[in-house]
Design a protein around this motif. Sequence first.
Motif, PDB file in Angstrom:
ATOM      1  N   GLY A 119      35.071  35.602  42.420  1.00 42.25           N
ATOM      2  CA  GLY A 119      35.516  34.815  43.567  1.00 42.25           C
ATOM      3  C   GLY A 119      36.966  34.412  43.398  1.00 42.25           C
ATOM      4  O   GLY A 119      37.712  34.267  44.370  1.00 42.25           O
ATOM      5  N   LYS A 120      37.371  34.247  42.136  1.00 40.79           N
ATOM      6  CA  LYS A 120      38.736  33.820  41.851  1.00 40.79           C
ATOM      7  C   LYS A 120      39.266  34.589  40.651  1.00 40.79           C
ATOM      8  O   LYS A 120      38.595  34.661  39.613  1.00 40.79           O
ATOM      9  N   VAL A 121      40.439  35.163  40.779  1.00 38.35           N
ATOM     10  CA  VAL A 121      41.113  35.849  39.673  1.00 38.35           C
ATOM     11  C   VAL A 121      42.549  35.333  39.606  1.00 38.35           C
ATOM     12  O   VAL A 121      43.057  34.786  40.576  1.00 38.35           O
ATOM     13  N   PRO A 122      43.231  35.484  38.454  1.00 40.34           N
ATOM     14  CA  PRO A 122      44.609  34.982  38.344  1.00 40.34           C
ATOM     15  C   PRO A 122      45.537  35.666  39.347  1.00 40.34           C
ATOM     16  O   PRO A 122      45.429  36.872  39.591  1.00 40.34           O
ATOM     17  N   GLU A 123      46.434  34.885  39.929  1.00 44.52           N
ATOM     18  CA  GLU A 123      47.389  35.454  40.883  1.00 44.52           C
ATOM     19  C   GLU A 123      48.454  36.273  40.155  1.00 44.52           C
ATOM     20  O   GLU A 123      48.884  37.324  40.639  1.00 44.52           O
ATOM     21  N   ALA A 124      48.881  35.778  38.996  1.00 46.11           N
ATOM     22  CA  ALA A 124      49.894  36.499  38.217  1.00 46.11           C
ATOM     23  C   ALA A 124      49.214  37.420  37.212  1.00 46.11           C
ATOM     24  O   ALA A 124      48.101  37.158  36.755  1.00 46.11           O
ATOM     25  N   ALA A 125      49.893  38.489  36.867  1.00 47.81           N
ATOM     26  CA  ALA A 125      49.356  39.437  35.885  1.00 47.81           C
ATOM     27  C   ALA A 125      49.175  38.748  34.536  1.00 47.81           C
ATOM     28  O   ALA A 125      50.033  37.974  34.100  1.00 47.81           O
ATOM     29  N   ASN A 126      48.053  39.009  33.894  1.00 46.62           N
ATOM     30  CA  ASN A 126      47.754  38.430  32.594  1.00 46.62           C
ATOM     31  C   ASN A 126      47.541  39.561  31.599  1.00 46.62           C
ATOM     32  O   ASN A 126      46.527  40.259  31.656  1.00 46.62           O
ATOM     33  N   PRO A 127      48.508  39.771  30.678  1.00 48.60           N
ATOM     34  CA  PRO A 127      48.416  40.908  29.749  1.00 48.60           C
ATOM     35  C   PRO A 127      47.127  40.927  28.923  1.00 48.60           C
ATOM     36  O   PRO A 127      46.582  41.991  28.651  1.00 48.60           O
ATOM     37  N   GLU A 128      46.640  39.729  28.539  1.00 50.18           N
ATOM     38  CA  GLU A 128      45.413  39.677  27.731  1.00 50.18           C
ATOM     39  C   GLU A 128      44.215  40.177  28.532  1.00 50.18           C
ATOM     40  O   GLU A 128      43.368  40.913  28.024  1.00 50.18           O
ATOM     41  N   LEU A 129      44.144  39.772  29.803  1.00 51.39           N
ATOM     42  CA  LEU A 129      43.056  40.253  30.651  1.00 51.39           C
ATOM     43  C   LEU A 129      43.226  41.737  30.973  1.00 51.39           C
ATOM     44  O   LEU A 129      42.250  42.495  31.021  1.00 51.39           O
ATOM     45  N   GLN A 130      44.469  42.143  31.182  1.00 52.79           N
ATOM     46  CA  GLN A 130      44.738  43.545  31.525  1.00 52.79           C
ATOM     47  C   GLN A 130      44.347  44.496  30.393  1.00 52.79           C
ATOM     48  O   GLN A 130      44.084  45.676  30.631  1.00 52.79           O
ATOM     49  N   ALA A 131      44.284  43.967  29.185  1.00 51.08           N
ATOM     50  CA  ALA A 131      43.880  44.806  28.053  1.00 51.08           C
ATOM     51  C   ALA A 131      42.405  45.202  28.148  1.00 51.08           C
ATOM     52  O   ALA A 131      41.977  46.168  27.520  1.00 51.08           O
ATOM     53  N   TYR A 132      41.642  44.458  28.943  1.00 44.70           N
ATOM     54  CA  TYR A 132      40.208  44.740  29.066  1.00 44.70           C
ATOM     55  C   TYR A 132      39.784  45.150  30.479  1.00 44.70           C
ATOM     56  O   TYR A 132      38.772  45.835  30.641  1.00 44.70           O
ATOM     57  N   PHE A 133      40.543  44.713  31.476  1.00 45.05           N
ATOM     58  CA  PHE A 133      40.176  44.995  32.868  1.00 45.05           C
ATOM     59  C   PHE A 133      41.269  45.819  33.534  1.00 45.05           C
ATOM     60  O   PHE A 133      42.404  45.349  33.680  1.00 45.05           O
ATOM     61  N   GLN A 134      40.926  47.032  33.936  1.00 46.95           N
ATOM     62  CA  GLN A 134      41.908  47.898  34.602  1.00 46.95           C
ATOM     63  C   GLN A 134      42.228  47.401  36.007  1.00 46.95           C
ATOM     64  O   GLN A 134      43.300  47.641  36.537  1.00 46.95           O
ATOM     65  N   TRP A 135      41.263  46.695  36.603  1.00 45.18           N
ATOM     66  CA  TRP A 135      41.450  46.200  37.964  1.00 45.18           C
ATOM     67  C   TRP A 135      40.689  44.890  38.093  1.00 45.18           C
ATOM     68  O   TRP A 135      39.502  44.830  37.780  1.00 45.18           O
ATOM     69  N   LEU A 136      41.387  43.837  38.494  1.00 43.48           N
ATOM     70  CA  LEU A 136      40.751  42.555  38.787  1.00 43.48           C
ATOM     71  C   LEU A 136      40.780  42.349  40.292  1.00 43.48           C
ATOM     72  O   LEU A 136      41.852  42.348  40.906  1.00 43.48           O
ATOM     73  N   LEU A 137      39.614  42.160  40.882  1.00 40.43           N
ATOM     74  CA  LEU A 137      39.508  42.110  42.338  1.00 40.43           C
ATOM     75  C   LEU A 137      38.839  40.815  42.769  1.00 40.43           C
ATOM     76  O   LEU A 137      37.713  40.508  42.360  1.00 40.43           O
ATOM     77  N   SER A 138      39.531  40.024  43.598  1.00 39.05           N
ATOM     78  CA  SER A 138      38.916  38.844  44.199  1.00 39.05           C
ATOM     79  C   SER A 138      38.129  39.272  45.429  1.00 39.05           C
ATOM     80  O   SER A 138      38.628  40.042  46.251  1.00 39.05           O
ATOM     81  N   ALA A 147      33.572  44.100  48.749  1.00 37.84           N
ATOM     82  CA  ALA A 147      34.261  44.482  47.510  1.00 37.84           C
ATOM     83  C   ALA A 147      33.706  45.803  46.981  1.00 37.84           C
ATOM     84  O   ALA A 147      34.457  46.678  46.531  1.00 37.84           O
ATOM     85  N   GLY A 148      32.384  45.961  47.039  1.00 38.82           N
ATOM     86  CA  GLY A 148      31.773  47.213  46.616  1.00 38.82           C
ATOM     87  C   GLY A 148      32.248  48.395  47.448  1.00 38.82           C
ATOM     88  O   GLY A 148      32.531  49.476  46.916  1.00 38.82           O
ATOM     89  N   LEU A 149      32.364  48.179  48.754  1.00 35.38           N
ATOM     90  CA  LEU A 149      32.870  49.229  49.655  1.00 35.38           C
ATOM     91  C   LEU A 149      34.297  49.616  49.267  1.00 35.38           C
ATOM     92  O   LEU A 149      34.633  50.813  49.190  1.00 35.38           O
ATOM     93  N   LYS A 150      35.119  48.610  48.992  1.00 32.05           N
ATOM     94  CA  LYS A 150      36.503  48.857  48.605  1.00 32.05           C
ATOM     95  C   LYS A 150      36.567  49.628  47.280  1.00 32.05           C
ATOM     96  O   LYS A 150      37.348  50.584  47.133  1.00 32.05           O
ATOM     97  N   ILE A 151      35.742  49.230  46.326  1.00 28.66           N
ATOM     98  CA  ILE A 151      35.722  49.896  45.018  1.00 28.66           C
ATOM     99  C   ILE A 151      35.248  51.333  45.166  1.00 28.66           C
ATOM    100  O   ILE A 151      35.856  52.280  44.620  1.00 28.66           O
TER     101      ILE A 151
END
Length: 376
Positions: A324-343, A365-369
């Motif tokens: 429902g909520k993901v960081p607005e700014a890029a987070n390198p630590e999260l990016q190391a595990y998640f290729q795509w973060l989708l709200s 979201a599933g349709l978009k993915i």
Amino acid sequence: MKIVIAPNAFKNSLSAMAVAAALQEGIRLSGYTGALVCCPVGDGGDGTGSLLAQYLGASVITTKVKDPLGRIIEAPLGWVKETATAVIELADASGLRLLKPVEYDPLLAHTAGCGRLIKAALNKGARELLLCIGGSATVDGGTGILKELGLRFYDAQGMALQQLPRDLAKLHTIDTSGFDQRLRQVKITILCDVNNHLLGAKGAAAVFGPQKGATAKEVALLEAGLQQLRQVVLQHTGRDIDILQSGGAAGGVAAGLSAFCEVAIVKGIDYFLKKINFGQELEGADWVITGEGSIDYQTLDGKAPFGVAAMAKQKGIPVIGVAGKVPEAANPELQAYFQWLLSINEQPMAIEEAIRQTQPNLVKAGLKIGTALQNK
């Protein structure tokens, strides 16, 4: 292509199973016809117990127990006959979801109901207890459970403490003579989704008290009670329950049980994934989708999406995180595990509205993915 959908529950909204179903529906709407495996997960938080019981093929036994305020309700426990394993969800008997917000009262809310479920499991001949302790309404240090299992708590005058945890700061003596000896023959595993210790600024009272309705003054009273519990336990057993990682989970239940039982406190998601043999589900997967209500830096502390993503990363499988909520700014630590973060929320909205719209927004979201993955 093979896609594995392995989300946690979206708190206050949808179960993990319902989240997985909504994402699956959306992906199929995109025209995707490949392999799709739904594998909802839990990390010790509310809902983990029922999910784990289903994976283990447990039957459900209902027991009359007391809710956090002492009212009689029926609560389930999962029973795996072949291994004499009981799966207990603390929130089913002592959870915040059993109370209306106007009823939140952490000075009086107790875990006696969960203790009754443990006793029911012992009466069935349990050799193993899997205790999922997320979502509690209490900050009683597990004293409600322990009282149901035979411990007695007294003040300096030898009078039994009447209201726990409100009176816990008066604790002087713990009588263990009536403690249920069957617990010494049982393997107890506690699944946690937090790392908090019992006491201090990041402890059970300070962090979880306000979530359960405690004012600043009440937090101080609860902290004083837990400090006294720690001190008396140390005198009685030589065990310092404040040094335990995750001892503050569920208002100190993990610490309280550890004082008088031999327990293993485990990182819930790691234990869960191993128990359901999640590694096998990942074999041949091209993408993994996981998620929960919010994904942020705290996710990396061992929440369900991180556990799923870490296992997928070991196998070189890219991961999509949905929340429902993901960081607005890029987070390198999260990016190391998640290729795509989708709200799933395409525009800002009030939390109440976002919760109401969770299911249709997950389908979108599933349709978009599904569309994006087919166009890669």
